[in-house]
Design an enzyme around this catalytic site. Structure first.
Site, PDB file in Angstrom:
ATOM      1  N   ASP A 121       0.861  -1.191   0.000  1.00  0.00           N
ATOM      2  CA  ASP A 121       0.000   0.000   0.000  1.00  0.00           C
ATOM      3  C   ASP A 121       0.892   1.234   0.000  1.00  0.00           C
ATOM      4  OD1 ASP A 121      -2.979  -0.887   0.634  1.00  0.00           O
ATOM      5  OD2 ASP A 121      -1.688  -2.109   1.900  1.00  0.00           O
ATOM      6  N   ARG A 190      -6.814  10.454   2.484  1.00  0.00           N
ATOM      7  CA  ARG A 190      -6.536   9.428   1.475  1.00  0.00           C
ATOM      8  C   ARG A 190      -7.412   9.629   0.244  1.00  0.00           C
ATOM      9  NH1 ARG A 190      -7.419   3.916   4.640  1.00  0.00           N
ATOM     10  NH2 ARG A 190      -6.542   3.007   2.731  1.00  0.00           N
ATOM     11  N   LYS A 220      -9.286   1.155  -5.117  1.00  0.00           N
ATOM     12  CA  LYS A 220      -9.967   0.685  -3.910  1.00  0.00           C
ATOM     13  C   LYS A 220     -10.773   1.834  -3.294  1.00  0.00           C
ATOM     14  CE  LYS A 220      -5.954   1.495  -0.916  1.00  0.00           C
ATOM     15  NZ  LYS A 220      -4.858   0.882  -0.146  1.00  0.00           N
ATOM     16  N   HIS A 221     -11.734   1.524  -2.400  1.00  0.00           N
ATOM     17  CA  HIS A 221     -12.169   0.219  -1.925  1.00  0.00           C
ATOM     18  C   HIS A 221     -13.569  -0.017  -2.487  1.00  0.00           C
ATOM     19  CE1 HIS A 221      -9.437   1.913   1.137  1.00  0.00           C
ATOM     20  NE2 HIS A 221      -9.043   0.669   1.343  1.00  0.00           N
ATOM     21  N   HIS A 233     -11.597  -2.552   9.869  1.00  0.00           N
ATOM     22  CA  HIS A 233     -10.622  -3.358  10.610  1.00  0.00           C
ATOM     23  C   HIS A 233     -11.256  -3.901  11.895  1.00  0.00           C
ATOM     24  CE1 HIS A 233      -7.769  -1.249   8.000  1.00  0.00           C
ATOM     25  NE2 HIS A 233      -6.946  -2.256   8.247  1.00  0.00           N
ATOM     26  N   ASP A 306      -9.736  -6.923   0.324  1.00  0.00           N
ATOM     27  CA  ASP A 306      -8.996  -6.262   1.387  1.00  0.00           C
ATOM     28  C   ASP A 306      -8.557  -7.347   2.371  1.00  0.00           C
ATOM     29  OD1 ASP A 306      -7.885  -4.228   2.903  1.00  0.00           O
ATOM     30  OD2 ASP A 306      -9.687  -2.994   2.913  1.00  0.00           O
TER      31      ASP A 306
END
Length: 565
Positions: A121, A190, A220-221, A233, A306
């Site tokens: 990444d 991001r 992504k995503h 996460h 992912d």
């Protein structure tokens, strides 16, 4: 009827012709044999064991400075298809290059000599998993603030040119999530911004730069992580939008990239209950990946999950091995685990057993393996592919990229946005100045313009459960700031915004330098004299922020978020 019969005949002719080509190839054929890519891919897949097929669609990461013995065993004994370089093992880039060389040598020692996809990444800005001497860039939101596709292109080009020198051939970038939920701490800077069309255009340009550098980009995503503040996460985020918004907003950037021929897309652990009523995460949903992405949108490239160690996937599936099964059935071609599984892990044994008991599942694994091998053939046999066996002794000839360093400074300057303009540009007129922030490089850039300034350091890693520490920093800054006429302070999250707010009503000139997402200074800072937005903690951004503040150039950037900014 005649047309139907002709179609059937033609399909049979093509199939049997291909089968004949496979059986007529020599028995010692391998990845590097000189045959058409589609014929060679089908031949290799037809001759692979179930174990080889399943291993080819797995991607494992490693912890520590170098790959573990376990990861090496997966490559040597099982024929693992891909590896992932994560951010906790990359300070010494020479070791990264050496590790890639060893792993590729091991892969070349197997019977079909199929090389590894080596991914990371390296988005730019905040997310930079390969550290060491690689460029710490202004990032996507800075690109969105400048608004120039050429900035996105060259960011993708120079970022990927550096990691290519290490033998990394796949990058999980660009991030084309739309910054919709301004409270999100997952996406933030991001993202290129809030406008779906701009995000699509800039993402397409970044991907083109990556391809020009010789690294496979991965958008992504999918289908979009920008409208949630939850982090997959830890849990499965739900995005409660209707089909119209989903189609006209979330999917727009991906449509741009699909039309441009993006070679890889990452599926996200996100639930869209109004699209997939049972709440299945997109990464595990056949409706999302096969029916929508493949069939409706016409996407032809690789679909990559992912990290499957994220709770957003495993909690829904009930177990890791079931999540892997669902991911394969949904249409993913590469399944990622940040941790290297044990050789006897159930994600291996259970799915291998399912291949042997279910023809449908085996065919799906076989299809995914064929997609992976065909993509490898097209990439590794091109003249621009990353080196399979990078020489760690020569790495510093390429990293950091000298042309890239010049570009990233220029790009940072184009990104600087004035949110509030007081005494600006601000010059050192002999007043006492205090610069407050978390990084020595910030202080270095500040002193170049304001050599008599003093500094106040606070930690970058302030967390929500560190309120006492935040209060201590705020109190320390408050009492220190009383001795100065002007305070220049960095704000990058809610906690540092609260620290800065202690300076209100002090009768001092307060200049805010916003890095990362600017949402923390878009309200409740009308009392500040000047607010400049720089979007990252890159040294390039610090240099640009202080350069703009001192009047070295006139900032032209626009905050790339919805609203009257």
């Amino acid at each position: 009827m005649k047309k139907l019969l002709f179609s059937i005949y033609l399909s049979f002719f093509v199939f049997t012709g291909l089968s004949h080509a496979q059986t007529s190839l020599p028995q010692d054929v391998d990845f590097w044999s000189n045959y058409p890519d589609d014929v060679l891919a089908e031949t290799l897949v037809s001759r692979m064991s179930d174990e080889e097929l399943l291993a080819q669609i797995l991607m494992f990461g490693w912890a520590g400075a170098e790959p573990s013995d376990l990861l090496n065993s997966w490559v040597i004994q099982r024929g693992l298809g891909s590896v992932k370089v994560f951010g906790w093992n990359t300070e010494d880039i020479r070791k990264v290059a050496k590790s890639v060389r060893i792993l590729q040598t091991e892969a070349a020692g197997r019977r079909f000599k199929i090389p590894l996809f080596v991914a990371t990444d390296q988005e730019g800005g905040w997310i930079r998993h390969v550290k060491g001497e690689t460029s710490d860039t202004p990032g996507n939101m800075a690109i969105g603030a400048s608004g120039y596709p050429i900035d996105a292109y060259y960011s993708g080009y120079y970022i990927n040119k550096e990691i290519k020198a290490l033998g990394i051939n796949m990058n999980f970038a660009p991030t084309v999530d739309i910054y919709t939920d301004l409270g999100s701490t997952v996406i933030g800077p991001r993202s290129f911004g809030s406008d779906p069309v701009n995000v699509g255009i800039l993402g397409e340009a970044f991907a083109a730069g990556s391809i020009a550098a010789g690294v496979i980009p991965t958008a992504k995503h999918f289908p979009g992580h920008g409208d949630t503040s939850q982090d997959s996460h830890g849990k499965l985020p739900q995005i409660n939008i209707d089909e119209e918004v989903f189609e006209s907003r979330e999917l727009v950037p991906f449509k741009y990239l699909i039309r441009a021929g993006i070679p890889a897309i990452m599926s996200a652990h996100l639930s869209f209950p109004n699209i997939e009523p049972d709440g299945t995460p997109a990464s595990l949903s056949k409706k999302m990946l096969t029916e929508l992405l493949r069939n409706k949108l016409g996407y032809k490239g690789l679909i990559i999950t992912d990290d499957m160690q994220m709770n957003g996937a495993t909690l829904f599936a009930g177990s890791a091995h079931k999540a892997f099964t669902m991911a394969i059935e949904a249409g993913n071609d590469i399944i990622i685990s940040s941790e290297t599984a044990t050789l006897g892990s159930q994600i291996w044994t259970k799915n291998l057993a399912l291949m042997q008991s279910s023809t449908e599942f085996k065919n799906r694994v076989r299809e995914a393996a064929r997609h992976v091998i065909l993509a490898k053939l097209k990439y590794f046999k091109s003249p621009d592919a990353a080196p399979l066996y990078p020489d760690e002794k020569t790495i510093y000839e390429y990293i950091p990229d000298k042309e890239g360093q010049k570009f990233f400074l220029e790009q940072a300057c184009r990104s600087i946005s004035v949110y509030r303009k007081g005494e600006f540009p601000y010059r050192d007129n002999g007043e006492s100045i205090l610069i407050a922030g978390p990084f020595n490089s910030l202080f270095d850039e500040g002193r170049k313009r304001y050599p008599s300034a003093d500094t106040f350091h606070f930690s970058y890693s302030l967390k929500e459960d560190e309120s006492n520490y935040s209060s201590w920093n705020a109190d320390g800054l408050y009492y220190t700031a009383r001795r100065y006429d002007t305070i220049i302070i960095t704000v990058y999250d809610r906690h540092t915004a609260n620290i800065a707010k202690r300076l209100r009503d002090m009768g001092k000139r307060v200049i805010i330098l916003s890095i990362m997402s600017p949402v923390h200074v878009l309200e409740d800072f009308d009392w500040a004299d000047t607010i400049l937005c720089g979007y990252s903690y890159s040294n390039y951004s610090y240099a640009a922020l202080f350069g703009a503040l001192a009047g070295e150039f006139e900032p032209q950037g626009k905050i790339p978020l919805d609203g009257d900014f």
